[in-house]
Motif scaffolding. Structure first.
Motif, PDB file in Angstrom:
ATOM      1  N   UNK A   1       0.836  -1.205   0.000  1.00  0.00           N
ATOM      2  CA  UNK A   1       0.000   0.000   0.000  1.00  0.00           C
ATOM      3  C   UNK A   1       0.866   1.248   0.000  1.00  0.00           C
ATOM      4  N   UNK A   2       1.867   1.278   0.857  1.00  0.00           N
ATOM      5  CA  UNK A   2       2.732   2.453   0.942  1.00  0.00           C
ATOM      6  C   UNK A   2       3.526   2.650  -0.341  1.00  0.00           C
TER       7      UNK A   2
ATOM      8  N   UNK B   1       2.407   8.796   2.459  1.00  0.00           N
ATOM      9  CA  UNK B   1       1.669   7.657   3.008  1.00  0.00           C
ATOM     10  C   UNK B   1       2.415   7.180   4.244  1.00  0.00           C
ATOM     11  N   UNK B   2       1.714   7.151   5.390  1.00  0.00           N
ATOM     12  CA  UNK B   2       2.383   6.824   6.650  1.00  0.00           C
ATOM     13  C   UNK B   2       2.208   5.378   7.074  1.00  0.00           C
ATOM     14  N   UNK B   3       0.950   4.905   7.120  1.00  0.00           N
ATOM     15  CA  UNK B   3       0.724   3.544   7.582  1.00  0.00           C
ATOM     16  C   UNK B   3      -0.682   3.076   7.232  1.00  0.00           C
TER      17      UNK B   3
ATOM     18  N   UNK C   1      -3.429   6.032   6.542  1.00  0.00           N
ATOM     19  CA  UNK C   1      -3.125   7.364   7.054  1.00  0.00           C
ATOM     20  C   UNK C   1      -2.157   8.062   6.104  1.00  0.00           C
ATOM     21  N   UNK C   2      -2.577   9.253   5.650  1.00  0.00           N
ATOM     22  CA  UNK C   2      -1.802  10.040   4.705  1.00  0.00           C
ATOM     23  C   UNK C   2      -1.547  11.422   5.302  1.00  0.00           C
TER      24      UNK C   2
ATOM     25  N   UNK D   1     -10.992   3.058   4.629  1.00  0.00           N
ATOM     26  CA  UNK D   1     -11.050   4.513   4.787  1.00  0.00           C
ATOM     27  C   UNK D   1      -9.650   5.087   4.603  1.00  0.00           C
ATOM     28  N   UNK D   2      -9.599   6.330   4.184  1.00  0.00           N
ATOM     29  CA  UNK D   2      -8.332   7.044   4.104  1.00  0.00           C
ATOM     30  C   UNK D   2      -8.450   8.262   5.012  1.00  0.00           C
TER      31      UNK D   2
END
Length: 96
Positions: free
Chosen positions: A31-32, A49-51, A58-59, A92-93
């Protein structure tokens, strides 16, 4: 002697990760890595992109104006991400 057919490297890596109980970590890594592809050059320049945690991606966004714009596009971005992943991993983002 029986020869085996060649296998795709990603299939082997997925199998090894599954065997080690690391499927979630493999998915998070993918994903990242593909965020840049999904987001495009402009959005990629202003986001990180964090995690991926419990279906939430989480962006980090550079400013609030872009955060608002991206909130309008989150469903579209999640659908693209899930299509590439081949499974519904992103529910969800969260833009922060």
């Amino acid at each position: 002697m029986k020869s085996k057919s060649p296998r795709r490297l990603d299939a082997i890596v997925n199998e090894v990760c599954r065997g080690l109980g690391m499927e979630d970590e493999r998915t998070q890594y993918r994903v990242l890595k593909i965020w840049s592809e999904i987001a495009g050059d402009i959005i990629d320049d202003i986001t990180v992109a964090e995690r991926l945690t419990e279906g939430r991606l989480y962006i980090r966004v550079k400013n609030s104006a872009w955060r608002m714009e991206l909130n309008f596009r989150k469903k579209e971005l999640a659908e693209k991400m899930n299509k590439i992943l081949g499974k519904e991993k992103i529910q969800d983002i969260i833009f922060r």
